[in-house]
Enzyme design. Structure first.
Site, PDB file in Angstrom:
ATOM      1  N   ILE A 240       0.762  -1.279  -0.006  1.00 15.64           N
ATOM      2  CA  ILE A 240      -0.027  -0.060  -0.137  1.00 15.64           C
ATOM      3  C   ILE A 240       0.889   1.385  -0.230  1.00 15.64           C
ATOM      4  O   ILE A 240       1.873   1.176   0.909  1.00 15.64           O
ATOM      5  CB  ILE A 240      -1.159  -0.047   1.095  1.00 15.64           C
ATOM      6  CG1 ILE A 240      -1.927  -1.007   1.148  1.00 15.64           C
ATOM      7  CG2 ILE A 240      -1.496   1.472   1.350  1.00 15.64           C
ATOM      8  CD1 ILE A 240      -3.153  -1.001   2.094  1.00 15.64           C
ATOM      9  N   GLY A 248      -1.418  11.557   4.509  1.00 18.22           N
ATOM     10  CA  GLY A 248      -2.393  12.207   5.695  1.00 18.22           C
ATOM     11  C   GLY A 248      -3.621  12.608   5.290  1.00 18.22           C
ATOM     12  O   GLY A 248      -4.353  13.481   6.215  1.00 18.22           O
ATOM     13  N   HIS A 251      -6.232   8.612   2.619  1.00 17.93           N
ATOM     14  CA  HIS A 251      -6.422   7.635   1.130  1.00 17.93           C
ATOM     15  C   HIS A 251      -6.006   6.180   1.519  1.00 17.93           C
ATOM     16  O   HIS A 251      -6.499   5.226   1.288  1.00 17.93           O
ATOM     17  CB  HIS A 251      -5.606   8.295   0.124  1.00 17.93           C
ATOM     18  CG  HIS A 251      -6.104   9.490  -0.054  1.00 17.93           C
ATOM     19  ND1 HIS A 251      -7.213   9.852  -0.532  1.00 17.93           N
ATOM     20  CD2 HIS A 251      -5.343  10.762  -0.273  1.00 17.93           C
ATOM     21  CE1 HIS A 251      -7.272  11.281  -0.768  1.00 17.93           C
ATOM     22  NE2 HIS A 251      -6.077  11.738  -0.620  1.00 17.93           N
ATOM     23  N   GLY A 252      -5.188   6.158   2.489  1.00 15.33           N
ATOM     24  CA  GLY A 252      -4.497   4.602   2.911  1.00 15.33           C
ATOM     25  C   GLY A 252      -5.729   3.960   3.825  1.00 15.33           C
ATOM     26  O   GLY A 252      -5.934   2.944   3.525  1.00 15.33           O
ATOM     27  N   GLU A 274       0.695  -8.478   4.241  1.00 17.15           N
ATOM     28  CA  GLU A 274       2.223  -8.997   4.085  1.00 17.15           C
ATOM     29  C   GLU A 274       3.215  -8.009   4.892  1.00 17.15           C
ATOM     30  O   GLU A 274       3.381  -6.861   4.240  1.00 17.15           O
ATOM     31  CB  GLU A 274       2.707  -9.190   2.702  1.00 17.15           C
ATOM     32  CG  GLU A 274       4.143  -9.807   2.600  1.00 17.15           C
ATOM     33  CD  GLU A 274       4.356 -10.180   0.891  1.00 17.15           C
ATOM     34  OE1 GLU A 274       5.594 -10.394   0.666  1.00 17.15           O
ATOM     35  OE2 GLU A 274       3.355 -10.297   0.146  1.00 17.15           O
TER      36      GLU A 274
END
EC number: 2.3.1.48
Length: 466
Positions: A240, A248, A251-252, A274
């Site tokens: 990712i 920040g 979006h993650g 992973e």
């Protein structure tokens, strides 16, 4: 890739100026982190400028040999610009002079190519990519499917997540993103795009301005669908990455929520990650804890375990408490929420901590004792390393809970005083290291708990009211 040697010919033109001859020391070299910078350029005007977005690689040194140093250059400066449109790269290398100071002269070209590969082009071609490939991301997005999901953040109507199979144009895009993965994700390696089952989730932003590309890439996740016996599929998140200008912005978080949504809707067996970084694990645990707060089947078991933490006195160490959820609940969580067992146990401890009364010191101490016992069991297993040391609680009128005696048992031959002293020292070191690990785990638990409490106040209040 441009190489420029600084300096003038003034000294050579003046015959009156003579060079002094002397012995120079062995070249100490320069660390790559000190002389190399990487930038993200959004348009041709930013190419060659240091005023654009700077990328902060986790470590450039490890690309340059065992010691991470570059040798043979005086006042070396390496600047690399990566296009935010096509992800091509251009490198500008400048230095005053080169000389072999005993360590040779580092060949920079193969090292840069090992990072940037075929993405690295000359400046003229680099500038042309901003116009020739302005709709590069658009072409990839067109072949994908938009993912609809309910998120914890307020949705931006211009931002969407698109799911694409890792083949054709999407596979080509991933190959161009590999340098950013290598630079920004510690310990990362490129995935094998030829292997069946790979997909990418792209976070893109739609624009309406005519002078800019229709879609802008903000981040991506590479996920792999692999077989789980007897007839199901597991979903593993391999990478990712959110591009530096957009980190920040949540979006993650959106990517993880979209992956969870896919897993539930398609009845995937479970979701794994992973080798997640500490921050990715922090975000993931926060998301899963928020999901579990509204999951009714967990509440009775959570309440029962909180009661045990309140009633048990683990300070005496005459009894123990396994702070684990029921096996059937673990399976229910996997089936309904697709949270794997290891992740659920992590979230279970966080939710227990959240459920404790902040003023109840006894419960907090019991909680830490359980974390200690679990950590010790995971590391030492059956071999506790006590070397015959035994602690026995002794009755006392002074302080019943803190009075104990220590004695040693020897099942083998006698040992001398020096061996006993060494055993005591080993135990002390082992105990210090173990407590340090427990302190780190408690810090992680408290950090996620605070984030969950701030994001899900209403959900937490409902849980505590039961």
């Amino acid at each position: 890739m441009a190489l420029k040697q600084k300096g003038t010919d003034a000294d050579a033109a003046d015959p009156k100026k003579r060079r002094r001859v002397g012995f120079s020391g062995i070249d100490a070299g320069v660390e790559a982190n000190e002389c190399m910078k990487v930038f993200l350029a959004r348009n041709p005007d930013e190419a060659g400028s240091e005023d654009c977005t700077s990328i902060q690689p986790f470590d450039l040194n490890h690309f340059f040999g065992e010691d991470g140093k570059i040798y043979g250059y005086k006042n070396l400066k390496i600047n690399v610009w990566i296009s935010a449109i096509s992800f091509h790269g251009y490198a500008d290398i400048s230095f005053e002079e080169t000389s072999d100071g005993g360590k040779g002269i580092t060949d920079l070209k193969p090292v840069l190519q090992s990072i940037f590969g075929e993405n690295l082009v000359e400046k003229e071609e680099f500038l042309q990519t901003f116009s020739k490939e302005c709709e590069y991301i658009s072409d990839v997005v067109t072949n994908g499917n938009a993912i609809k999901h309910e998120g914890t953040n307020e949705p931006d109507p211009a931002v969407e997540i698109v799911r694409v199979e890792l083949q054709g144009a999407a596979a080509f895009l991933y190959s161009r993103l590999v340098p950013l993965v290598l630079l920004l994700v510690e310990g990362s390696t490129p995935i094998d795009i030829g292997e069946h089952g790979w997909e990418m989730l792209l976070v893109v932003k739609k624009t309406t301005q005519e002078s800019v590309p229709k879609f802008q890439l903000l981040g991506f996740a590479a996920v792999h669908n692999f077989y789980h016996y007897p007839e199901s599929t597991r979903l593993r998140i391999s990478q990712i990455l959110v591009l530096p200008p957009h980190q920040g912005e949540g979006h993650g978080l959106r990517l993880l929520e979209a992956i969870n949504s896919i897993a539930v809707s398609e009845n995937i067996y479970d979701v794994t990650i992973e080798d997640p970084s500490d921050y990715l694990q922090y975000v993931r645990s926060s998301i899963d804890c928020l999901r579990l707060l509204t999951f009714d089947p967990i509440k009775p078991a959570l309440s029962a375990m909180v009661s045990s933490l309140k009633e048990t006195n683990l300070s005496k160490r005459t009894c123990s408490l396994r702070m684990v959820p029921p096996a059937d609940l673990t399976e229910t969580v996997r089936q309904k929420l697709k949270i794997n067992r290891k992740q659920f146990l992590r979230c279970w401890e966080i939710l227990l901590y959240l459920s404790l009364d902040s003023e109840d010191c006894k419960s907090k101490d019991n909680f830490r004792a359980c974390i200690y016992d679990r950590t010790k069991g995971e590391i030492l297993g059956g071999a506790t390393g006590t070397n015959g040391k035994r602690l026995v609680q002794m009755p006392s009128s002074v302080n019943e809970e803190e009075s104990f005696a220590v004695f040693w048992t020897q099942d083998c031959e006698d040992v001398d005083d020096q061996t006993v002293e060494q055993q005591l020292e080993d135990l002390k070191t082992q105990e210090e290291q173990l407590n340090e690990l427990v302190d780190n785990q408690m810090e992680e638990i408290v950090g996620v708990a605070k984030n969950v409490a701030s994001r899900g106040k209403d959900k937490l209040a409902e849980l505590l009211a039961r």
